[in-house]
Design a protein around this motif. Structure first.
Motif, PDB file in Angstrom:
ATOM      1  N   ASN A   1     -27.181 -48.105  10.396  1.00 55.98           N
ATOM      2  CA  ASN A   1     -27.607 -48.087  11.753  1.00 55.98           C
ATOM      3  C   ASN A   1     -27.639 -49.402  12.179  1.00 55.98           C
ATOM      4  O   ASN A   1     -28.287 -50.317  11.673  1.00 55.98           O
ATOM      5  CB  ASN A   1     -28.948 -47.518  11.708  1.00 55.98           C
ATOM      6  CG  ASN A   1     -29.343 -47.277  13.205  1.00 55.98           C
ATOM      7  OD1 ASN A   1     -29.472 -48.102  14.086  1.00 55.98           O
ATOM      8  ND2 ASN A   1     -29.903 -45.916  13.620  1.00 55.98           N
ATOM      9  N   GLU A   2     -26.716 -49.686  13.607  1.00 57.17           N
ATOM     10  CA  GLU A   2     -26.688 -50.978  14.054  1.00 57.17           C
ATOM     11  C   GLU A   2     -27.913 -51.477  14.665  1.00 57.17           C
ATOM     12  O   GLU A   2     -28.239 -52.778  14.705  1.00 57.17           O
ATOM     13  CB  GLU A   2     -25.443 -51.008  15.100  1.00 57.17           C
ATOM     14  CG  GLU A   2     -24.078 -50.820  14.375  1.00 57.17           C
ATOM     15  CD  GLU A   2     -23.609 -51.862  13.296  1.00 57.17           C
ATOM     16  OE1 GLU A   2     -24.264 -53.185  13.326  1.00 57.17           O
ATOM     17  OE2 GLU A   2     -23.209 -51.688  12.543  1.00 57.17           O
TER      18      GLU A   2
ATOM     19  N   THR B   1     -30.280 -55.469   5.093  1.00 57.56           N
ATOM     20  CA  THR B   1     -29.052 -55.234   4.492  1.00 57.56           C
ATOM     21  C   THR B   1     -28.760 -53.976   3.700  1.00 57.56           C
ATOM     22  O   THR B   1     -27.863 -53.347   3.762  1.00 57.56           O
ATOM     23  CB  THR B   1     -28.572 -56.478   3.839  1.00 57.56           C
ATOM     24  OG1 THR B   1     -29.448 -56.898   2.900  1.00 57.56           O
ATOM     25  CG2 THR B   1     -28.429 -57.807   4.765  1.00 57.56           C
TER      26      THR B   1
ATOM     27  N   PHE C   1     -22.311 -57.688   4.852  1.00 59.83           N
ATOM     28  CA  PHE C   1     -23.529 -57.181   4.565  1.00 59.83           C
ATOM     29  C   PHE C   1     -23.907 -57.173   2.928  1.00 59.83           C
ATOM     30  O   PHE C   1     -24.834 -57.243   2.586  1.00 59.83           O
ATOM     31  CB  PHE C   1     -23.772 -55.622   5.052  1.00 59.83           C
ATOM     32  CG  PHE C   1     -24.073 -55.743   6.423  1.00 59.83           C
ATOM     33  CD1 PHE C   1     -25.329 -56.107   6.988  1.00 59.83           C
ATOM     34  CD2 PHE C   1     -22.892 -55.360   7.363  1.00 59.83           C
ATOM     35  CE1 PHE C   1     -25.393 -56.159   8.551  1.00 59.83           C
ATOM     36  CE2 PHE C   1     -23.072 -55.558   8.749  1.00 59.83           C
ATOM     37  CZ  PHE C   1     -24.322 -55.820   9.196  1.00 59.83           C
TER      38      PHE C   1
ATOM     39  N   HIS D   1     -29.016 -51.180   6.132  1.00 59.67           N
ATOM     40  CA  HIS D   1     -27.798 -51.263   6.730  1.00 59.67           C
ATOM     41  C   HIS D   1     -26.623 -50.473   5.625  1.00 59.67           C
ATOM     42  O   HIS D   1     -25.795 -49.548   6.189  1.00 59.67           O
ATOM     43  CB  HIS D   1     -27.094 -52.224   6.968  1.00 59.67           C
ATOM     44  CG  HIS D   1     -25.865 -52.079   8.236  1.00 59.67           C
ATOM     45  ND1 HIS D   1     -24.609 -52.029   7.664  1.00 59.67           N
ATOM     46  CD2 HIS D   1     -25.785 -52.195   9.519  1.00 59.67           C
ATOM     47  CE1 HIS D   1     -23.905 -52.172   8.565  1.00 59.67           C
ATOM     48  NE2 HIS D   1     -24.490 -52.154   9.637  1.00 59.67           N
TER      49      HIS D   1
ATOM     50  N   TRP E   1     -30.380 -53.163  12.263  1.00 58.01           N
ATOM     51  CA  TRP E   1     -29.902 -54.416  11.897  1.00 58.01           C
ATOM     52  C   TRP E   1     -30.059 -55.530  13.232  1.00 58.01           C
ATOM     53  O   TRP E   1     -30.640 -56.385  12.876  1.00 58.01           O
ATOM     54  CB  TRP E   1     -28.570 -54.700  11.523  1.00 58.01           C
ATOM     55  CG  TRP E   1     -27.567 -55.710  11.456  1.00 58.01           C
ATOM     56  CD1 TRP E   1     -26.715 -56.437  12.219  1.00 58.01           C
ATOM     57  CD2 TRP E   1     -28.166 -56.745  10.656  1.00 58.01           C
ATOM     58  NE1 TRP E   1     -26.182 -57.386  11.853  1.00 58.01           N
ATOM     59  CE2 TRP E   1     -27.156 -57.937  10.832  1.00 58.01           C
ATOM     60  CE3 TRP E   1     -29.065 -57.161   9.664  1.00 58.01           C
ATOM     61  CZ2 TRP E   1     -27.216 -59.096  10.244  1.00 58.01           C
ATOM     62  CZ3 TRP E   1     -29.010 -58.382   8.964  1.00 58.01           C
ATOM     63  CH2 TRP E   1     -28.286 -59.280   9.327  1.00 58.01           C
TER      64      TRP E   1
END
Length: 427
Positions: A374-375, A366, A62, A369, A378
């Protein structure tokens, strides 16, 4: 070292091949765009394909994506600023204000509503994903509005509109992104205070002022140096690239919005610099941008989170389709009568459809993130970005040609009507 050599030969080879056939890719190949080819290469050589390269072996994926996309977007907004006519924003202030203020807010709210309805995430998470995918990408937009096909089929007014909007709203998306972040991190009263004082006043306002001062100063010095023959041709070719990098880094060190500052600096440099030199600088900027564009799309292809996409399921696909169809197209149709640069609904449809989502959204995704981790954010943002690269890449050439043909046909009919009326008058 082995992975570095693989990266050099694959990315360098792709850049060489696409540069040699760029005219063919933009004018005749309907199913494959240059960004698509780069993403496909990333998939092939990355963990989803042959597993020859993996960003994690070079550092935090990232961080790599964030910094590379930041530089690429900075170069892209500078190239967009140099591409515009001088004093463009002053001349078309009302049109650009409509697109960049109510237009952007509308795109943000529509995208956020789709995320909230389809993914069932909390409201401010939905608002954050909506903000990430709001800005029109200057990298992908540049591939649509530049080249011989674009010059032939797209009116100058529409090309300038897309260029100006994509350059400005990447930086102006900054407060839209950071409002949800602040609300998620702090109590509402502090979040609003920080957003007004820090985000709007300093990170956006100061970016505009700093960019204007640096850009106008650099442009004035460049013009004076040319008139007094202090400027060598070799040094001229590095001016705007160096200006972009310096503004991005310097403004970031001050805690402000470097991307917006880079765009403003480009506008003011364009206004004050020697016109002939500015045209040369535009070509150099476009060339350097090309060298950064292919690697970042390859990196994106290597980092695609297929597992997160599978978790989103059909709702993720519905979100991508909904955002591409509803985020921008209705806004442009509604507001086109207030935008003097758009003459008809046909122009509004074209400008509304070709507002691609790309590297600017990747940069903000990015950043988010890194801050929140937090997935779901993304996964949703990357799916929308990949969908835009695919769909807009496939449709760019045929839709551009169809658009150009309708304009030519309408112009021919108008000319025939005028000739008929002229003959009738003479008789």
């Amino acid at each position: 070292m082995q992975e570095l050599n693989i990266a050099l030969v694959t990315i360098g080879g792709l850049t060489l091949a696409l540069s040699l056939i760029s005219g063919l890719m933009r004018n005749r190949v309907y199913f494959l765009s240059e960004p698509m080819a780069a993403v496909i290469l990333g998939i092939v050589i990355g963990p989803l394909g042959l597993d020859l390269l993996e960003l994690a072996h070079w550092g935090d994926p990232f961080t790599i994506l964030e910094q590379f996309s930041r530089i690429t977007v900075g170069l892209a907004v500078m190239a967009a600023a140099l591409r515009l006519p001088q004093r463009y924003f002053r001349k078309y202030a009302r049109s650009m204000a409509m697109v960049l203020v109510p237009g952007m807010v509308g795109m943000w709210l529509v995208s956020s509503a789709l995320v909230y309805a389809l993914l069932g995430v909390p409201l401010w998470i939905a608002m954050l994903v909506g903000a990430i995918v709001t800005p029109t990408d200057p990298v992908l937009a540049g591939t649509i509005v530049t080249g011989s096909a674009a010059e032939q089929d797209i009116p100058m007014s529409i090309r300038n509109l897309l260029t100006g909007e994509s350059g400005a709203n990447d930086g102006l998306a900054y407060p839209l992104v950071f409002l949800p972040i602040l609300v998620l991190q702090h109590p509402p009263s502090r979040a609003i205070t920080d957003w007004l004082l820090e985000t709007l006043l300093w990170e956006v306002g100061a970016a505009v002022v700093i960019g204007a001062i640096v850009g106008s100063t650099a442009g004035w010095i460049e013009r004076e140096s040319r008139e007094h023959e202090f400027l060598e041709e070799t040094s001229l070719l590095s001016v705007t690239v160096a200006l972009t990098v310096a503004v991005l880094g310097g403004v970031k060190l001050l805690g402000s919005d470097g991307i917006l500052a880079a765009f403003v600096a480009g506008l003011l440099f364009n206004q004050f610099a020697n016109a002939t030199d500015e045209a040369d600088e535009q070509k150099v900027q476009e060339t350097v941008l090309r060298l950064f564009t292919f690697p970042i799309f390859v990196f994106f292809g290597m980092a695609l989170p297929l597992d997160l996409w599978l978790t989103l399921g059909w709702m993720g696909i519905a979100l991508a389709v909904g955002v591409l169809l509803l985020r921008r197209l209705p806004m442009m149709i509604v507001f086109h009568r207030f935008v003097g640069l758009i003459d008809s609904k046909r122009d509004a449809l074209f400008a509304g459809w070709f507002g691609p989502i790309g590297i600017a959204a990747l940069f903000y995704a990015t950043v988010v993130h890194r801050i929140l981790g937090n997935e779901i954010i993304w996964g949703a943002a990357s799916l929308v970005i990949a969908s835009s690269v695919l769909i807009h890449g496939i449709m760019a050439t045929p839709f551009t040609k169809l658009y150009g043909q309708t304009i030519s046909s309408e112009r021919t009919q108008t000319e025939r009507g005028e000739d008929s009326r002229s003959e009738f008058t003479e008789d």
